[in-house]
Scaffold this motif. Structure first.
Motif, PDB file in Angstrom:
ATOM      1  N   ARG A 250       0.834  -1.186   0.000  1.00  0.00           N
ATOM      2  CA  ARG A 250       0.000   0.000   0.000  1.00  0.00           C
ATOM      3  C   ARG A 250       0.877   1.247   0.000  1.00  0.00           C
ATOM      4  N   GLY A 251       0.269   2.375  -0.321  1.00  0.00           N
ATOM      5  CA  GLY A 251       0.940   3.648  -0.237  1.00  0.00           C
ATOM      6  C   GLY A 251       1.898   3.932  -1.384  1.00  0.00           C
ATOM      7  N   ASP A 252       1.702   3.310  -2.545  1.00  0.00           N
ATOM      8  CA  ASP A 252       2.599   3.550  -3.670  1.00  0.00           C
ATOM      9  C   ASP A 252       1.843   3.999  -4.921  1.00  0.00           C
TER      10      ASP A 252
ATOM     11  N   ALA B  67       1.037  11.344  -4.073  1.00  0.00           N
ATOM     12  CA  ALA B  67      -0.166  11.437  -4.895  1.00  0.00           C
ATOM     13  C   ALA B  67      -1.450  11.438  -4.077  1.00  0.00           C
ATOM     14  N   GLY B  68      -1.454  10.765  -2.945  1.00  0.00           N
ATOM     15  CA  GLY B  68      -2.648  10.776  -2.095  1.00  0.00           C
ATOM     16  C   GLY B  68      -2.999  12.182  -1.652  1.00  0.00           C
ATOM     17  N   PHE B  69      -1.978  12.968  -1.327  1.00  0.00           N
ATOM     18  CA  PHE B  69      -2.220  14.348  -0.915  1.00  0.00           C
ATOM     19  C   PHE B  69      -2.661  15.196  -2.101  1.00  0.00           C
ATOM     20  N   ALA B  70      -2.094  14.948  -3.278  1.00  0.00           N
ATOM     21  CA  ALA B  70      -2.540  15.661  -4.477  1.00  0.00           C
ATOM     22  C   ALA B  70      -4.027  15.401  -4.719  1.00  0.00           C
ATOM     23  N   ALA B  71      -4.457  14.160  -4.516  1.00  0.00           N
ATOM     24  CA  ALA B  71      -5.877  13.827  -4.667  1.00  0.00           C
ATOM     25  C   ALA B  71      -6.715  14.564  -3.626  1.00  0.00           C
ATOM     26  N   TYR B  72      -6.197  14.658  -2.408  1.00  0.00           N
ATOM     27  CA  TYR B  72      -6.903  15.361  -1.328  1.00  0.00           C
ATOM     28  C   TYR B  72      -7.157  16.822  -1.697  1.00  0.00           C
ATOM     29  N   LEU B  73      -6.215  17.415  -2.398  1.00  0.00           N
ATOM     30  CA  LEU B  73      -6.365  18.815  -2.801  1.00  0.00           C
ATOM     31  C   LEU B  73      -7.549  19.017  -3.738  1.00  0.00           C
ATOM     32  N   LEU B  74      -8.000  17.954  -4.384  1.00  0.00           N
ATOM     33  CA  LEU B  74      -9.117  18.043  -5.326  1.00  0.00           C
ATOM     34  C   LEU B  74     -10.489  17.878  -4.673  1.00  0.00           C
ATOM     35  N   LEU B  75     -10.527  17.450  -3.412  1.00  0.00           N
ATOM     36  CA  LEU B  75     -11.823  17.291  -2.743  1.00  0.00           C
ATOM     37  C   LEU B  75     -12.459  18.665  -2.559  1.00  0.00           C
TER      38      LEU B  75
ATOM     39  N   ASP C   8      -6.191   5.224   1.636  1.00  0.00           N
ATOM     40  CA  ASP C   8      -5.077   4.713   0.837  1.00  0.00           C
ATOM     41  C   ASP C   8      -5.434   4.871  -0.633  1.00  0.00           C
ATOM     42  N   GLY C   9      -4.551   4.363  -1.500  1.00  0.00           N
ATOM     43  CA  GLY C   9      -4.796   4.364  -2.928  1.00  0.00           C
ATOM     44  C   GLY C   9      -4.856   2.944  -3.450  1.00  0.00           C
TER      45      GLY C   9
ATOM     46  N   TRP D 105      -5.209   5.802 -10.379  1.00  0.00           N
ATOM     47  CA  TRP D 105      -5.356   5.254  -9.026  1.00  0.00           C
ATOM     48  C   TRP D 105      -6.611   5.816  -8.385  1.00  0.00           C
ATOM     49  N   TRP D 106      -7.260   5.010  -7.555  1.00  0.00           N
ATOM     50  CA  TRP D 106      -8.395   5.428  -6.763  1.00  0.00           C
ATOM     51  C   TRP D 106      -7.894   5.805  -5.370  1.00  0.00           C
ATOM     52  N   HIS D 107      -8.025   7.067  -5.015  1.00  0.00           N
ATOM     53  CA  HIS D 107      -7.641   7.537  -3.685  1.00  0.00           C
ATOM     54  C   HIS D 107      -8.910   7.649  -2.857  1.00  0.00           C
ATOM     55  N   ILE D 108      -8.890   7.073  -1.676  1.00  0.00           N
ATOM     56  CA  ILE D 108     -10.078   6.942  -0.856  1.00  0.00           C
ATOM     57  C   ILE D 108      -9.894   7.742   0.446  1.00  0.00           C
ATOM     58  N   PHE D 109     -10.955   8.489   0.792  1.00  0.00           N
ATOM     59  CA  PHE D 109     -10.945   9.340   1.976  1.00  0.00           C
ATOM     60  C   PHE D 109     -12.219   9.104   2.781  1.00  0.00           C
ATOM     61  N   TYR D 110     -12.085   9.104   4.121  1.00  0.00           N
ATOM     62  CA  TYR D 110     -13.277   9.087   4.955  1.00  0.00           C
ATOM     63  C   TYR D 110     -13.990  10.429   4.790  1.00  0.00           C
ATOM     64  N   LYS D 111     -15.315  10.377   4.778  1.00  0.00           N
ATOM     65  CA  LYS D 111     -16.095  11.626   4.691  1.00  0.00           C
ATOM     66  C   LYS D 111     -16.082  12.326   6.022  1.00  0.00           C
TER      67      LYS D 111
END
Length: 147
Positions: free
Chosen positions: A16-18, A54-62, A82-83, A141-147
């Protein structure tokens, strides 16, 4: 959004985490930095980006991410799951985490139900997943975040 169907056979575990940092992630970061007016805010973004990728880059798009928040790195780490390379892998991990996969397998074995007779209603499972998690598809990649 149209999640992929799960593969018919179990896939080997991956580390995970890659998630790969690609052009879409770079555009997400550039867009976030463009909206900031303070060097300290930009430094927080870049520091967390260096740590989390990349996970943080995805977070910036929320849509509810506060780019200027002093605790943006902590809110990221509090919400990032995770992604995954496919949504089907994430769905499988959710079902396994709930114990549903094992429970269904035990029931099918106990009742002598052939493996191809019961299948998951992936649309219903995915709807429930999307009620619980925010998802960002970035650079494959699918980046997943808790709501």
């Amino acid at each position: 959004m149209s999640p992929e169907l799960p593969p018919p056979e179990p896939q080997p575990e991956r580390s995970r985490g890659d998630p790969r940092f690609g052009a879409e992630a770079a555009r997400a970061v550039e867009g976030a930095l463009h909206h900031l007016g303070d060097a300290d805010e930009a430094l927080r973004i870049l520091t967390t980006l260096k740590e989390a990728g990349a996970g943080f880059a995805a977070y910036l798009l929320l849509p509810d991410t506060n780019l200027a928040a002093a605790d943006i790195n902590q809110t990221f780490y509090d919400t990032y799951v995770d992604g995954w390379e496919t949504f089907a892998e994430f769905r499988r991990d959710v079902l396994e985490g709930l114990g549903w996969t094992d429970a269904l397998q035990a029931f099918m074995t106990q009742q002598a139900i052939p493996p191809d007779h019961l299948t998951w209603n992936v649309a219903a499972v995915d709807a429930r997943i999307l009620e619980t998690y925010d998802t960002v598809h970035l650079d494959g990649w699918w980046h997943i975040f808790y709501k």
